[in-house]
Design a protein around this motif. Structure first.
Motif, PDB file in Angstrom:
ATOM      1  N   LEU A  30      39.311  32.493 -42.018  1.00  0.00           N
ATOM      2  CA  LEU A  30      39.650  31.399 -41.105  1.00  0.00           C
ATOM      3  C   LEU A  30      38.475  31.079 -40.175  1.00  0.00           C
ATOM      4  O   LEU A  30      38.228  29.909 -39.846  1.00  0.00           O
ATOM      5  CB  LEU A  30      40.884  31.770 -40.296  1.00  0.00           C
ATOM      6  CG  LEU A  30      42.205  31.825 -41.076  1.00  0.00           C
ATOM      7  CD1 LEU A  30      43.307  32.420 -40.210  1.00  0.00           C
ATOM      8  CD2 LEU A  30      42.600  30.430 -41.554  1.00  0.00           C
ATOM      9  N   GLN A  31      37.746  32.100 -39.732  1.00  0.00           N
ATOM     10  CA  GLN A  31      36.587  31.875 -38.864  1.00  0.00           C
ATOM     11  C   GLN A  31      35.492  31.106 -39.599  1.00  0.00           C
ATOM     12  O   GLN A  31      34.845  30.226 -39.028  1.00  0.00           O
ATOM     13  CB  GLN A  31      36.031  33.206 -38.354  1.00  0.00           C
ATOM     14  CG  GLN A  31      37.013  34.065 -37.598  1.00  0.00           C
ATOM     15  CD  GLN A  31      37.749  33.317 -36.520  1.00  0.00           C
ATOM     16  OE1 GLN A  31      37.163  32.868 -35.548  1.00  0.00           O
ATOM     17  NE2 GLN A  31      39.058  33.172 -36.694  1.00  0.00           N
ATOM     18  N   LEU A  32      35.272  31.440 -40.862  1.00  0.00           N
ATOM     19  CA  LEU A  32      34.241  30.748 -41.636  1.00  0.00           C
ATOM     20  C   LEU A  32      34.622  29.291 -41.879  1.00  0.00           C
ATOM     21  O   LEU A  32      33.767  28.396 -41.821  1.00  0.00           O
ATOM     22  CB  LEU A  32      34.004  31.481 -42.952  1.00  0.00           C
ATOM     23  CG  LEU A  32      33.384  32.881 -42.816  1.00  0.00           C
ATOM     24  CD1 LEU A  32      33.306  33.569 -44.173  1.00  0.00           C
ATOM     25  CD2 LEU A  32      32.002  32.804 -42.167  1.00  0.00           C
ATOM     26  N   VAL A  33      35.905  29.030 -42.134  1.00  0.00           N
ATOM     27  CA  VAL A  33      36.357  27.637 -42.259  1.00  0.00           C
ATOM     28  C   VAL A  33      36.148  26.901 -40.939  1.00  0.00           C
ATOM     29  O   VAL A  33      35.684  25.754 -40.912  1.00  0.00           O
ATOM     30  CB  VAL A  33      37.844  27.595 -42.678  1.00  0.00           C
ATOM     31  CG1 VAL A  33      38.376  26.160 -42.619  1.00  0.00           C
ATOM     32  CG2 VAL A  33      38.025  28.149 -44.077  1.00  0.00           C
ATOM     33  N   GLY A  34      36.480  27.573 -39.841  1.00  0.00           N
ATOM     34  CA  GLY A  34      36.270  26.968 -38.538  1.00  0.00           C
ATOM     35  C   GLY A  34      34.798  26.668 -38.271  1.00  0.00           C
ATOM     36  O   GLY A  34      34.459  25.630 -37.685  1.00  0.00           O
ATOM     37  N   ALA A  35      33.902  27.550 -38.696  1.00  0.00           N
ATOM     38  CA  ALA A  35      32.472  27.326 -38.502  1.00  0.00           C
ATOM     39  C   ALA A  35      32.003  26.084 -39.253  1.00  0.00           C
ATOM     40  O   ALA A  35      31.236  25.269 -38.722  1.00  0.00           O
ATOM     41  CB  ALA A  35      31.690  28.557 -38.959  1.00  0.00           C
ATOM     42  N   LEU A  36      32.462  25.923 -40.470  1.00  0.00           N
ATOM     43  CA  LEU A  36      32.088  24.743 -41.248  1.00  0.00           C
ATOM     44  C   LEU A  36      32.628  23.465 -40.615  1.00  0.00           C
ATOM     45  O   LEU A  36      31.925  22.446 -40.549  1.00  0.00           O
ATOM     46  CB  LEU A  36      32.610  24.880 -42.684  1.00  0.00           C
ATOM     47  CG  LEU A  36      31.974  25.994 -43.527  1.00  0.00           C
ATOM     48  CD1 LEU A  36      32.680  26.115 -44.873  1.00  0.00           C
ATOM     49  CD2 LEU A  36      30.483  25.734 -43.718  1.00  0.00           C
ATOM     50  N   LEU A  37      33.872  23.519 -40.128  1.00  0.00           N
ATOM     51  CA  LEU A  37      34.457  22.343 -39.494  1.00  0.00           C
ATOM     52  C   LEU A  37      33.761  22.025 -38.174  1.00  0.00           C
ATOM     53  O   LEU A  37      33.626  20.865 -37.802  1.00  0.00           O
ATOM     54  CB  LEU A  37      35.955  22.562 -39.260  1.00  0.00           C
ATOM     55  CG  LEU A  37      36.833  22.558 -40.512  1.00  0.00           C
ATOM     56  CD1 LEU A  37      38.287  22.834 -40.147  1.00  0.00           C
ATOM     57  CD2 LEU A  37      36.728  21.211 -41.242  1.00  0.00           C
ATOM     58  N   ALA A  38      33.326  23.060 -37.458  1.00  0.00           N
ATOM     59  CA  ALA A  38      32.610  22.827 -36.203  1.00  0.00           C
ATOM     60  C   ALA A  38      31.323  22.039 -36.454  1.00  0.00           C
ATOM     61  O   ALA A  38      30.989  21.118 -35.700  1.00  0.00           O
ATOM     62  CB  ALA A  38      32.303  24.157 -35.521  1.00  0.00           C
ATOM     63  N   LEU A  39      30.595  22.395 -37.498  1.00  0.00           N
ATOM     64  CA  LEU A  39      29.368  21.671 -37.827  1.00  0.00           C
ATOM     65  C   LEU A  39      29.651  20.218 -38.170  1.00  0.00           C
ATOM     66  O   LEU A  39      28.860  19.320 -37.851  1.00  0.00           O
ATOM     67  CB  LEU A  39      28.664  22.358 -39.001  1.00  0.00           C
ATOM     68  CG  LEU A  39      28.058  23.736 -38.716  1.00  0.00           C
ATOM     69  CD1 LEU A  39      27.553  24.353 -40.008  1.00  0.00           C
ATOM     70  CD2 LEU A  39      26.926  23.629 -37.692  1.00  0.00           C
ATOM     71  N   ARG A  40      30.792  19.992 -38.798  1.00  0.00           N
ATOM     72  CA  ARG A  40      31.124  18.637 -39.252  1.00  0.00           C
ATOM     73  C   ARG A  40      31.785  17.794 -38.148  1.00  0.00           C
ATOM     74  O   ARG A  40      31.448  16.620 -37.966  1.00  0.00           O
ATOM     75  CB  ARG A  40      32.075  18.728 -40.460  1.00  0.00           C
ATOM     76  CG  ARG A  40      32.601  17.403 -40.964  1.00  0.00           C
ATOM     77  CD  ARG A  40      31.479  16.575 -41.571  1.00  0.00           C
ATOM     78  NE  ARG A  40      31.971  15.306 -42.076  1.00  0.00           N
ATOM     79  CZ  ARG A  40      32.069  14.210 -41.346  1.00  0.00           C
ATOM     80  NH1 ARG A  40      31.696  14.223 -40.076  1.00  0.00           N
ATOM     81  NH2 ARG A  40      32.498  13.082 -41.875  1.00  0.00           N
ATOM     82  N   LEU A  41      32.720  18.374 -37.401  1.00  0.00           N
ATOM     83  CA  LEU A  41      33.555  17.587 -36.494  1.00  0.00           C
ATOM     84  C   LEU A  41      33.033  17.518 -35.063  1.00  0.00           C
ATOM     85  O   LEU A  41      33.370  16.584 -34.331  1.00  0.00           O
ATOM     86  CB  LEU A  41      34.985  18.155 -36.475  1.00  0.00           C
ATOM     87  CG  LEU A  41      35.745  18.143 -37.799  1.00  0.00           C
ATOM     88  CD1 LEU A  41      37.110  18.780 -37.635  1.00  0.00           C
ATOM     89  CD2 LEU A  41      35.889  16.711 -38.325  1.00  0.00           C
ATOM     90  N   LEU A  42      32.256  18.514 -34.648  1.00  0.00           N
ATOM     91  CA  LEU A  42      31.813  18.549 -33.251  1.00  0.00           C
ATOM     92  C   LEU A  42      30.442  17.949 -33.029  1.00  0.00           C
ATOM     93  O   LEU A  42      29.961  17.910 -31.904  1.00  0.00           O
ATOM     94  CB  LEU A  42      31.810  19.993 -32.732  1.00  0.00           C
ATOM     95  CG  LEU A  42      33.131  20.744 -32.802  1.00  0.00           C
ATOM     96  CD1 LEU A  42      32.989  22.127 -32.180  1.00  0.00           C
ATOM     97  CD2 LEU A  42      34.240  19.964 -32.107  1.00  0.00           C
ATOM     98  N   SER A  43      29.798  17.486 -34.089  1.00  0.00           N
ATOM     99  CA  SER A  43      28.463  16.894 -33.945  1.00  0.00           C
ATOM    100  C   SER A  43      28.593  15.461 -33.461  1.00  0.00           C
ATOM    101  O   SER A  43      29.633  14.823 -33.573  1.00  0.00           O
ATOM    102  CB  SER A  43      27.720  16.927 -35.276  1.00  0.00           C
ATOM    103  OG  SER A  43      28.424  16.168 -36.247  1.00  0.00           O
TER     104      SER A  43
END
Length: 463
Positions: free
Chosen positions: A429-442
């Motif tokens: 779940l943390q790794l999925v969150g890391a990928l989404l952070a790169l995509r959604l928080l930029s």
């Protein structure tokens, strides 16, 4: 006046956060005395978090309508009543009901206490108040599991609840000395109570479905969620402003924060249980290793202001989540070793990584309009509490499934195997969150608050 306001804020931040973590080390003692199975034991923790999360989005509006003094007085008395009821409880439903009552009270106490920063402190002293709030959150996080273990081992688990009463008494005394007339005029804003009831019912049903592995409950929860979305589209008084639901960065922050809590919170709840049942530790020593997580959070937090300008909030958060995943995997790798010491390095990584995720809140609040800052703060806090509740439910479900399968095969260390599976699930779940952070928080932030507002807003200085 100022010292009394700061003391009130400090005590409130400490006790409401303490109740998120203090039951972890005492949970096995509660389970033994009240003959609770694992799903029932989970609700002792989940009950507080769900009530907190469900009521928080409307609590701020109701604080404005009722006034600071009335809200704080009622909240403290209710919180104290829940603590007394929990300590005297002799059945599972009484303990869980007491926790729900405490969570509901905390949902009103937190926005009422934070409003004191605006009304009782000037702009210069708000930064001090925000620092006091953040420090007390960290101290409560560090002491919660250990304090719960000490009380359970030497005084009995009832004192996990009774320990709240001195804080309540002290805050009631302080309240009589504070000037709260500035917020007792009443607000005309109408809270979206029905929407809150619909979405809270959906959250409870979905969580219950995960805990009980029930398809019907899950379907009912999804039904309430759909009803909530449709109602929000038509309602005049919305629980969630439309400007927030349509904002990619803000919704991304909510999703990423949910994934962080889903992965971490459940593991923390079950760690003392594993340490007691598999390693043979007492309640105090079982909760003590979790202090390493809190210490690492405090130690790594100064890195955040250095990292965000250089790498951006999206990369900083992603790195933090990746570090949390590495810590979870490190603990899973040594879970077969019947000792605590090899686990500490992984716990330190989890804490340090969690500290790097704090820009989730500050970045999300910087890009929303100022008029929605209160609603955004409430939603982010509610998301954190909901993720904690769902995290306990999800990791508990993983643990239960693996434990049942291992017992059916005649394997002995079923709890340890289930805990390892929970760690691996949390890491994913943390790794999925890391990928989404790169995509959604930029992306570029919108109009940000002034520098003085950032220093004075506790939601921008702590998650």
């Amino acid at each position: 006046m100022i010292p009394r306001t700061l003391a009130m804020i400090a005590l409130g931040a400490f006790v409401t956060t303490l109740d998120n973590t203090i039951v972890a080390a005492g949970a096995p003692s509660i389970a033994r005395d009240l003959a609770l199975d694992l799903p029932a034991l989970q609700w002792v923790s989940i009950g507080y978090m769900l009530a907190f999360a469900g009521l928080l989005p409307v609590a701020g509006t109701l604080v404005d309508r009722w006034g600071q003094a009335a809200t704080l007085r009622a909240g403290l008395l209710t919180f104290g009543a829940g603590a007394a009821a929990g300590g005297l409880a002799t059945t599972a439903w009484l303990v869980i009901s007491a926790r729900v009552l405490q969570g509901a009270a905390a949902a009103f106490l937190v926005p009422a206490l934070l409003s004191l920063l605006r009304t009782n402190l000037d702009a210069r002293r708000r930064a001090l108040g925000a620092t006091v709030w953040t420090a007390c959150l960290a101290v409560a996080l560090a002491l919660g599991p250990t304090l719960g273990g000490v009380l359970s081992e030497y005084l009995g688990w009832s004192w996990i609840f009774f320990v709240n009463l001195p804080f309540v008494a002290a805050m009631l005394v302080l309240l009589r000395t504070l000037d709260t007339t500035g917020r007792d005029r009443g607000s005309k804003a109408r809270p979206a109570v029905l929407s809150m009831l619909v979405v809270t019912t959906g959250m409870v049903l979905v969580t219950a479905a995960v805990v009980e592995l029930g398809v019907v409950l899950g379907a009912a929860g999804v039904g309430f969620a759909i009803w909530f979305v449709r109602r929000e589209r038509r309602a005049r008084e919305r629980l969630v402003p439309a400007e927030l639901t349509g904002h990619r960065v803000f919704t991304g922050a909510l999703i990423v924060q949910l994934l962080w809590g889903l992965g971490v919170s459940g593991v923390f709840f079950f760690t003392p249980l594993l340490h007691q049942e598999s390693l043979g530790l007492g309640p105090m020593l079982a909760g003590l290793p979790l202090v390493a997580v809190a210490v690492a959070v405090v130690a790594a937090t100064p890195l955040v202001p250095w990292a965000v300008p250089r790498f951006g909030p999206h990369r900083t958060v992603a790195a933090g989540l990746a570090l949390v995943a590495a810590g979870l995997l490190a603990v899973a790798a040594v879970n077969h070793v019947p000792e605590v010491l090899p686990r500490l390095s992984g716990l330190v990584l989890i804490g340090a990584g969690s500290a790097l995720t704090t820009p989730l809140t500050s970045h999300a609040l910087e890009i929303v309009a100022e008029k929605h800052a209160g609603a955004a703060s409430g939603l982010l806090t509610a998301s954190r509490e909901l993720s904690s509740a769902l995290g306990v439910a999800l990791i508990g479900a993983v643990l239960t499934v693996v434990r049942t399968a291992k017992l059916g095969e005649g394997h002995g260390p079923a709890l340890a195997d289930g805990y390892t599976a929970g760690l691996l699930t949390a890491a994913a779940l943390q790794l999925v969150g890391a990928l989404l952070a790169l995509r959604l928080l930029s992306g570029q932030t919108g109009q940000s608050p002034s520098r003085s507002d950032k220093r004075g807003d506790p939601f921008l200085s702590s998650r």
